[in-house]
Design an enzyme around this catalytic site. Structure first.
Site, PDB file in Angstrom:
ATOM      1  N   ASP A   1       9.158 -10.098  -9.248  1.00 53.13           N
ATOM      2  CA  ASP A   1       9.317  -8.730  -8.750  1.00 53.13           C
ATOM      3  C   ASP A   1      10.562  -8.064  -9.351  1.00 53.13           C
ATOM      4  OD1 ASP A   1       8.640  -6.603  -7.052  1.00 53.13           O
ATOM      5  OD2 ASP A   1       8.147  -7.974  -5.412  1.00 53.13           O
TER       6      ASP A   1
ATOM      7  N   ASP B   1       3.296   0.035  -5.098  1.00 53.41           N
ATOM      8  CA  ASP B   1       2.388  -0.846  -4.339  1.00 53.41           C
ATOM      9  C   ASP B   1       1.120  -0.139  -3.851  1.00 53.41           C
ATOM     10  OD1 ASP B   1       4.403  -2.595  -4.725  1.00 53.41           O
ATOM     11  OD2 ASP B   1       4.822  -2.937  -2.602  1.00 53.41           O
TER      12      ASP B   1
END
Ligand code: GLA
Length: 388
Positions: A148, A203
């Site tokens: 990430d 997201d």
């Protein structure tokens, strides 16, 4: 002396050599990831029960073999030697034992961490510990790393992901490397040399077309993917994020359309619902082998948006052996009747037989027009096979 220097330089360059592990994702990776449903509420019992369920419900058999534990598995701090380790309450038997369980059941073991100092949920990140962590992951039997981009400070994305790629390579265990950098620094340009897939947006969330600060419905992600067709291919995929199929914010039609379009995009298929407990209609979507086959086609081409009119889109994906997948998507709020005159599609050559995949019906050929009703936010998916 010269010979010694030369040999030294040769050895130094060999030991510095690193690359991504080639050939691990010749078709888009498929599996399940904990984040969309469980967020940081992950523990070893959940992961084992998901694996057991995926064998029982046909997902493993349909190709979903990576089980990825997303954010939240770590203890809140590293140990005194700087090693990362799992929360001992939630993973009392440790990650190696969990990896062994997954491997023994035919799965591959995936894990999430972050290129920054902390993960997005505040657990220890990998920055400055890349080589140490890569060795730890190898010792646990990790096969897939989602990395990430929270808390990265001023770090350069390409260099940072390259460091972790090199660390994984030196640790020696082949790992699919999933770059989760949200498309901020155009990873489709530098990603192919570094990872096997790269996120292209913020997201996904479980809605059709809502928009938050960091998250969005699948309709917006689809629009982004339409610009990136040329960058995907075997071993290097655009990643439009994990599936929301079966999650509460989507109707059945929206789940079916989302899944179908992700397959048209040759997207990695990471289920994100509670697969232990899903309605039959959702299982039938995720495990439809004819639809999955379009995603997994060995030619490895991402589909393109051929037509984009208000409320109506046509997507096309070239498949191996001269076949094509055609998807008509009704993005409007009303049903409509689609008519396709096949000779108007310039990329088709000759005549094809037509299979309507969701209706599981063989139709006639492209010699005559195709007409069908499509419900709101639903799709028709056709497979065209050349008639010899
Ligand atoms: C980021 C990623 C998500 C998920 C969370 C976990 O937002 O993009 O997919 O991994 O972090 O905190």
């Amino acid at each position: 002396m010269r010979k010694i220097v030369f040999t030294f330089l040769m050895l130094a360059s060999i030991s510095a050599f690193a690359q991504k592990f080639d050939g691990l994702a010749l078709t888009p990776p498929m599996g399940w990831n904990s984040w969309n449903t469980f967020a940081t509420n992950v523990d070893e019992n959940l992961i084992k029960s998901v694996a057991d369920a995926m064998i029982m419900n046909g997902m493993w058999d349909a190709g979903y073999i990576y089980i990825v534990i997303d954010d939240g598995w770590e203890a809140m701090q590293r140990d005194s030697l700087g090693n990362i380790f799992p929360d001992p309450k939630r993973f009392p038997h440790g990650m190696k034992a969990l990896g062994n369980y997954l491997h023994a059941h035919g799965f591959k073991f995936g894990i999430h961490n972050c290129a920054g100092t902390e993960t997005c949920s505040g657990f220890p990140g990998g920055r400055g510990h890349e080589y140490q962590d890569a060795r730890t992951y190898a010792s646990w039997g990790v096969d897939y790393l989602k990395y990430d981009w929270c808390n990265h400070g001023t770090a350069n994305a390409e260099e940072t992901y390259k460091t972790m790629r090199d660390a994984l390579y030196h640790a020696g265990r082949p790992v699919v490397f999933s770059i989760c950098e949200w498309g901020t620094n155009e990873p489709w340009i530098w990603g192919p040399e570094i990872g096997h897939l790269w996120r292209t947006t913020g997201d996904i969330t479980d809605c059709y077309d809502c928009q938050g600060v960091y998250s969005m419905g699948w309709k917006y992600i689809l629009d982004k993917e339409a610009e990136l067709t040329q960058y995907a291919g075997p071993d290097h995929w655009n990643d439009p994020d994990m599936l929301e199929v079966g999650n509460k914010g989507l109707t059945l039609a929206e789940s079916r359309a989302h899944f179908t379009l992700w397959c048209m995009l040759a997207a990695p298929l990471m289920a994100g619902n509670d697969v232990r407990n899903m309605p039959e209609e959702i299982r039938d979507i995720l495990t439809n082998k004819e639809v999955v086959a379009i995603d997994q086609d060995s030619l490895g081409k991402q589909g393109f948006r051929y037509m984009d009119q208000i409320g109506k889109q046509i997507w096309a994906k070239e498949l191996s052996n001269g076949a094509w997948a055609i998807c008509v998507f009704n993005s409007s709020t009303d049903p409509f009747k689609i008519r396709i005159d096949w000779n108007s599609l310039p990329f088709l050559k000759g005549t094809y037989s037509i299979r309507d995949i969701w209706h599981k019906q063989n139709l006639s050929t492209t010699a005559s027009s195709f007409i069908e009703d499509i419900q709101s936010r639903d799709v028709v998916l056709l497979r065209l096979t050349p008639v010899k």
